[in-house]
Design an enzyme around this catalytic site. Structure first.
Site, PDB file in Angstrom:
ATOM      1  CG  HIS A 140      28.172 -16.080 -21.807  1.00 54.13           C
ATOM      2  ND1 HIS A 140      28.241 -17.157 -21.023  1.00 54.13           N
ATOM      3  CD2 HIS A 140      28.239 -14.982 -21.039  1.00 54.13           C
ATOM      4  CE1 HIS A 140      28.142 -16.522 -19.545  1.00 54.13           C
ATOM      5  NE2 HIS A 140      28.306 -15.222 -19.770  1.00 54.13           N
ATOM      6  CG  ASP A 217      23.086 -17.200 -25.527  1.00 50.33           C
ATOM      7  OD1 ASP A 217      22.196 -16.610 -24.840  1.00 50.33           O
ATOM      8  OD2 ASP A 217      24.276 -17.145 -24.915  1.00 50.33           O
ATOM      9  CD  GLN A 220      23.493  -9.803 -22.501  1.00 49.36           C
ATOM     10  OE1 GLN A 220      22.940  -8.679 -22.333  1.00 49.36           O
ATOM     11  NE2 GLN A 220      24.167 -10.455 -21.477  1.00 49.36           N
ATOM     12  CE  LYS A 243      22.435 -12.620 -18.771  1.00 45.92           C
ATOM     13  NZ  LYS A 243      23.789 -11.833 -18.026  1.00 45.92           N
ATOM     14  CB  CYS A 383      31.452 -15.402 -19.338  1.00 44.41           C
ATOM     15  SG  CYS A 383      31.162 -15.515 -17.301  1.00 44.41           S
TER      16      CYS A 383
END
Ligand code: PMP
Length: 424
Positions: A140, A217, A220, A243, A383
């Protein structure tokens, strides 16, 4: 990554179908009761942001109605209650991500800010000209641009692990790219475009043997799969509350305390100091050293209810549920001969993210047509422009699932896609 069921005790999970009782879950989400263009809302955009259950909405309103006061500033009852709610969440988050040391939990605004903090604070003191920063082609922008800025400033070199045709990382290339100049490896656990669950244990292990610092990261992954920072042994992990059923405006940076202690503050101001003189200052202990100014303590209190909600279901159960949806969605979307489906197409290594490109209908048109049927998906570059360039497409359509989606939602998506085909 271990994504097995750790807590199948939840009574809203049917182990024989490996599915959650979605009709009961939906009752907790007021927004899912509304209609869009006269149709039931089918929300398939949770990779962008998740919807919020009543307990989170109520917790926020309860906080403002009964507790609201600035934290760490006063000794009155409200301030003490507000401060303890804030600090209690730090402990809860530390447990949620595998029982790490709560001194390593820093509250930020979002994943983006968490990653920028690593680049601006750790990066500026540890990266110099010629050092290499290893990323992947599927990152991303949040895990690309902070490193681009750092490389421009320091003269560091950016390298990227390539993505193979099936949407997984080329691990042979990773081992070739990793070398003594690699000071940092920063990788997403789950891709927001391909849904790929990356082999981050293997990457961290190799990176640490090489002497590189590791950043994950988790934007997700933390909402969808068991993400155990302690077992993974990552040096940093970044994720966002919005999220994972929580409010907007709260992010988390987990960092190993011994590394955070060596880092300079990222922002200066109230709350992050030990002593201030007119021309000098010393810093508070971690994690407060990184939390300058009045934090978003009300949303932090509401985030606590989101964690409780996820834990009541169980992250292992959530993963099993999404695996079933992934298998079903991949099977159904592959039946379209005019649609390219990206990603591994394998529920064992794919989270509930389905990105596709129709060879005649622009993703934005597709998304608009689906919206008329009450179906919310995302269209654009997500993104991840370098990945779009790799696939030589300007944009894609992306449907993404969460605990309130079921196979019926996928059926509605498929039916609406068929309608769109007839329309064009
Ligand atoms: N990384 C990934 C993989 C993401 O999917 C996102 C959100 N789309 C981000 C980082 C950035 O998250 P935020 O906008 O909450 O900072």
């Amino acid at each position: 990554m271990d994504t097995t069921i750790n807590d199948a005790k939840s009574e809203i999970y049917d182990p024989s179908r490996k599915m959650l009782d979605v009709s009961r879950i939906r009752e907790d989400f007021p927004i899912l009761q509304r209609q869009v263009h006269g149709k039931r809302l089918v929300y398939l955009d949770s990779a962008a942001t998740s919807q919020k259950p009543n307990c989170v909405i109520n917790a926020l309103s309860f906080f403002y109605r009964t507790i609201n006061a600035n934290i760490h500033r006063g000794v009155h009852t409200l301030s003490e209650e507000s401060s303890s709610a804030y600090e209690a969440l730090r402990e809860k988050i530390a447990n949620f991500i595998g029982g790490v040391d709560a001194r390593g939990i820093v509250f930020t605004r979002n994943t983006t800010e968490s990653l920028n903090m690593v680049a601006l604070s750790w990066g500026k003191s540890n990266i110099k000209e010629g050092d290499e920063i290893l990323l992947t082609e599927m990152e991303h922008h949040s895990n690309l641009v902070p490193w681009i800025l750092l490389a421009k400033e320091t003269g560091a070199v950016l390298k990227h692990i390539p993505v193979t045709d099936n949407g997984t990382l080329d691990m042979a290339a990773f081992y070739k790219l990793l070398n003594k100049k690699t000071k940092l490896v920063s990788v997403s656990i789950v891709s927001n475009v391909l849904g790929t669950i990356n082999p981050v244990e293997e990457i961290i292990d190799a990176a640490h043997k090489n002497g590189s610092v590791t950043v994950l990261d988790g934007a997700q992954s933390v909402p969808h799969i068991v993400t155990d920072a302690k077992t993974l042994d990552c040096d940093f992990l970044a994720f966002s509350a919005h999220k994972m059923l929580g409010p907007t405006g709260i992010g988390v940076l987990y960092g190993k305390p011994e590394i955070l202690e060596q880092m300079e503050p990222y922002l200066g101001g109230g709350g992050m100091i030990e002593q201030v003189e007119l021309c000098n200052a010393t810093w508070a202990e971690i994690p407060w050293k990184f939390e300058a100014g009045t934090p978003n303590y009300a949303d932090v209190a509401a985030f606590s209810s989101a964690i409780d909600y996820l834990e009541r279901i169980g992250m292992g159960v959530i993963r099993e549920h999404e695996k079933e949806i992934t298998e079903y969605a991949v099977e159904k979307l592959l039946e379209f001969d005019d649609l390219i489906l990206y990603g591994p197409q394998d529920p064992e290594i794919q989270a509930g993210v389905f990105t596709f490109f129709h060879n005649k209908i622009h993703p934005h048109d597709l998304s608009t047509i689906l919206d008329r049927d009450g179906i919310a998906i995302r269209a654009g570059h997500h993104c991840a422009q370098p990945l779009m360039m790799k696939y030589k497409i300007p944009a894609t359509a992306r449907a993404s699932a969460y605990i309130y989606n079921d196979k019926e939602d996928i059926d509605e998506l498929v039916e609406s896609l068929n309608k769109a085909k007839r329309f064009f």
